[in-house]
Write an enzyme that holds these catalytic residues in place. Structure first.
Site, PDB file in Angstrom:
ATOM      1  N   ARG A  89       9.601 -12.644   6.753  1.00 19.99           N
ATOM      2  CA  ARG A  89       8.962 -12.674   7.919  1.00 19.99           C
ATOM      3  C   ARG A  89       8.310 -14.190   8.242  1.00 19.99           C
ATOM      4  NH1 ARG A  89       7.027  -6.592   9.240  1.00 19.99           N
ATOM      5  NH2 ARG A  89       9.171  -5.766   9.954  1.00 19.99           N
ATOM      6  N   SER A 116       0.880  -1.228   0.005  1.00 16.22           N
ATOM      7  CA  SER A 116      -0.065   0.008   0.063  1.00 16.22           C
ATOM      8  C   SER A 116       0.804   1.113  -0.006  1.00 16.22           C
ATOM      9  CB  SER A 116      -0.714   0.080   1.254  1.00 16.22           C
ATOM     10  OG  SER A 116      -0.013   0.343   2.400  1.00 16.22           O
ATOM     11  N   GLN A 117       2.102   1.229   0.215  1.00 14.52           N
ATOM     12  CA  GLN A 117       3.000   2.387   0.612  1.00 14.52           C
ATOM     13  C   GLN A 117       3.083   2.847  -0.895  1.00 14.52           C
ATOM     14  OE1 GLN A 117       6.805   1.304   2.479  1.00 14.52           O
ATOM     15  NE2 GLN A 117       5.705   0.108   4.009  1.00 14.52           N
ATOM     16  N   ARG A 170      10.910  -6.326  14.227  1.00 16.21           N
ATOM     17  CA  ARG A 170       9.843  -6.873  14.790  1.00 16.21           C
ATOM     18  C   ARG A 170       9.872  -8.337  15.408  1.00 16.21           C
ATOM     19  NH1 ARG A 170       6.369  -3.061  14.768  1.00 16.21           N
ATOM     20  NH2 ARG A 170       6.327  -1.710  12.881  1.00 16.21           N
ATOM     21  N   ASP A 214       1.850  -5.789  10.163  1.00 16.21           N
ATOM     22  CA  ASP A 214       2.759  -5.807  11.081  1.00 16.21           C
ATOM     23  C   ASP A 214       2.327  -6.425  12.538  1.00 16.21           C
ATOM     24  OD1 ASP A 214       3.937  -4.434   9.108  1.00 16.21           O
ATOM     25  OD2 ASP A 214       3.874  -2.506  10.230  1.00 16.21           O
TER      26      ASP A 214
HETATM   27  O1  LIG Z   1       2.121   2.929   4.886  1.00 13.43           O
HETATM   28  C1  LIG Z   1       2.972   2.591   6.062  1.00 13.43           C
HETATM   29  O2  LIG Z   1       3.208   3.402   6.827  1.00 13.43           O
HETATM   30  C2  LIG Z   1       3.136   1.288   6.190  1.00 13.43           C
HETATM   31  C3  LIG Z   1       2.305   0.093   5.477  1.00 13.43           C
HETATM   32  C4  LIG Z   1       2.421  -1.053   5.479  1.00 13.43           C
HETATM   33  O3  LIG Z   1       3.241  -1.682   4.333  1.00 13.43           O
HETATM   34  P1  LIG Z   1       2.485  -2.465   3.191  1.00 13.43           P
HETATM   35  O4  LIG Z   1       1.701  -1.610   2.590  1.00 13.43           O
HETATM   36  O5  LIG Z   1       3.764  -2.663   2.362  1.00 13.43           O
HETATM   37  O6  LIG Z   1       1.895  -3.783   3.697  1.00 13.43           O
HETATM   38  C5  LIG Z   1       3.205  -1.696   6.736  1.00 13.43           C
HETATM   39  O7  LIG Z   1       3.683  -2.819   6.974  1.00 13.43           O
HETATM   40  C6  LIG Z   1       4.294  -0.675   7.082  1.00 13.43           C
HETATM   41  O8  LIG Z   1       4.895  -1.006   8.270  1.00 13.43           O
HETATM   42  C7  LIG Z   1       3.804   0.865   7.226  1.00 13.43           C
HETATM   43  C1  LIG Z   2       7.182  -3.236   7.176  1.00 20.25           C
HETATM   44  C2  LIG Z   2       7.760  -2.295   8.001  1.00 20.25           C
HETATM   45  O1  LIG Z   2       8.077  -1.011   7.666  1.00 20.25           O
HETATM   46  P1  LIG Z   2       8.621  -0.464   6.165  1.00 20.25           P
HETATM   47  O2  LIG Z   2       8.049  -1.180   5.143  1.00 20.25           O
HETATM   48  O3  LIG Z   2       8.240   0.887   6.163  1.00 20.25           O
HETATM   49  O4  LIG Z   2      10.036  -0.731   6.218  1.00 20.25           O
HETATM   50  C3  LIG Z   2       7.569  -2.536   9.648  1.00 20.25           C
HETATM   51  O5  LIG Z   2       7.890  -1.397  10.193  1.00 20.25           O
HETATM   52  O6  LIG Z   2       7.342  -3.397   9.989  1.00 20.25           O
END
Ligand SMILES: O=C(O)C1=C[C@@H](OP(=O)(O)O)[C@@H](O)[C@H](O)C1
Ligand SMILES: C=C(OP(=O)(O)O)C(=O)O
Length: 415
Positions: A328, A155-156, A372, A297
């Site tokens: 993971r 989703s990032q 984690r 997470d």
């Molecule tokens: O947008 C964010 O702040 C995050 C989205 C998640 O990632 P994904 O979208 O890759 O699952 C999460 O796992 C990550 O720790 C933080």
């Molecule tokens: C997946 C994580 O972070 P990021 O993807 O931002 O590195 C996390 O904090 O567990």
């Protein structure tokens, strides 16, 4: 106590401590919210008053790098920092090379780079196609208004595109294809954008963001629910516990506040009491059915609790775990086996957590450069003597985790 306490140790040993009472006073502010606020603030002109930004390394990196004049941007192992800055430097027309740790170079970025290229940004990969490091070269102007992007990888990428969208002359419509994972993080992005004056419409498979100006605003970051989850775990596994957590709201922008519901099944009661979240113990069930698609997470925290509480876990939504700080799934399988538990892949979408029949008196856990892994296994110190590899890994999201552990009276020694 010096701030670099434990940062240079090879491992940390925690003595078994089964009664826990106290406050996790070093609980960090949300790194996800902080990193969004920092990008949006930069796009809004940089004059907003941001309070209680996270002390997580991921946020400290963002704070430094968003205004960096250096042509090389090293995000280390921070995923959001990498993805959000790639979009930010593209629309602000800054020629930058973005790089990171060896693991960051294995975490895909192709979907975001493809979307930015479709928009008109010129970006080159410097090593492997589809992965950092990459160089942002130029952005001649917006070529399209609508972009299609898969929702099932990270989703990032979607959040990164949403945050830059108001600055694009035509705005941006994102058509999300396939399964959408981590949706609360997309909603968090929309909420933060709204706080800084930018409206967006979030539909089932579409995000519509008109062209508009961000406005500076004051903003205070709440505590990090993913970090809080480790204290739920301590409460679930201790014989007796009363744990207080500061600056958390139950009506949170963070999807990981779902930990409250998960822990109702696993024997922790959480209530707000005089501004602190109070965790106490209650009865638990023998089975947990949970879909981690929208809270990936939390998976490690929950798997470890089930493993030693004799709870069989029926899990879905673990697919994205393979492309995070480490694989993971593999890391969990290796470490859970050390205490007689297993995470079994039933098919591509279904997993069963088989709990341990009898846990050992002590165990050493590898952490795979993943914060984690360290924090998910530390609560086992309520049941056995625990040794955890490279305690400094927690600095990514919770730099003072071990200080909080000590404040609960858990004897910890550097090895
Ligand atoms: O947008 C964010 O702040 C995050 C989205 C998640 O990632 P994904 O979208 O890759 O699952 C999460 O796992 C990550 O720790 C933080
Ligand atoms: C997946 C994580 O972070 P990021 O993807 O931002 O590195 C996390 O904090 O567990």
């Amino acid at each position: 106590m010096p701030d670099n306490f434990f940062l240079l140790s090879t491992s940390i040993k925690l003595k078994r401590t089964s009664v826990l009472r106290g406050t996790a006073q070093w609980l960090p502010a949300s790194k996800s919210i902080s990193n969004r606020a920092l990008i949006i603030n930069a796009l809004a002109g940089g004059t907003s008053e941001l309070h209680n930004l996270s002390d997580a390394n991921d946020t400290q990196l963002m704070l430094r790098l968003v205004n960096s004049t250096d042509p090389i941007i090293d995000v280390e192992d921070a995923g959001t920092t990498m993805r959000f800055l790639t979009a930010y430097f593209s629309v602000t027309r800054q020629q930058k090379t973005l790089t990171g740790t060896s693991r960051m170079k294995e975490r895909p970025i192709a979907l975001l780079v493809d979307a930015l290229r479709t928009l008109g940004v010129e970006i080159d990969y410097l090593e492997k196609e589809g992965y950092p490091p990459h160089r942002i070269k130029s952005f001649a102007g917006q070529k399209v208004q609508t972009i299609s992007i898969r929702g099932d990888v990270s989703s990032q990428y979607i959040s990164a595109l949403m945050m830059i969208a108001p600055t694009l002359p035509q705005g941006l419509t994102l058509e999300l294809t396939g399964k959408i994972g981590s949706r609360p993080y997309i909603e968090m992005t929309a909420a933060l954008m709204k706080h800084f004056g930018a409206q967006s419409t979030l539909l089932e498979n579409k995000v519509i963001v008109p062209h508009q100006a961000y406005k500076p605003a004051a903003f205070t970051v709440e505590s990090d629910w993913s970090a809080a989850s480790y204290w739920f775990s301590f409460a679930a596994l201790a014989d007796q516990a009363e744990i207080l957590l500061p600056r958390l709201s139950l009506d949170s922008l963070q999807g990981d506040s779902k930990i409250v519901d998960i822990m109702k099944v696993l024997g922790v009661n959480a209530v707000l009491d005089k501004g602190l979240l109070k965790l106490t113990k209650t009865d638990h069930k023998k089975e947990l059915h949970w879909d981690f698609t929208h809270c990936p997470d939390l998976a490690q925290t929950v798997a470890v609790i089930c493993a030693v509480k004799n709870v069989t876990g029926y899990f879905t939504g673990l697919e994205s775990l393979r492309i995070k700080e480490t694989d993971r799934i593999a890391a969990l399988q290796n470490e859970l086996r050390k205490i007689g538990a297993d995470l079994i892949e039933i098919d591509q979408e279904h997993w069963t957590l088989k709990p341990s029949a009898a846990s050992p008196d002590s165990a050493y856990f590898n952490t795979y450069k993943d914060h984690r892994m360290a924090m998910a296994f530390a609560p086992l110190a309520t049941r056995m003597e625990v040794e955890i590899e490279k305690p400094e890994v927690t600095r990514k999201s919770y730099p003072n985790f071990w200080k909080d552990i000590l404040s609960f009276g858990i004897p910890a020694t550097e090895v």
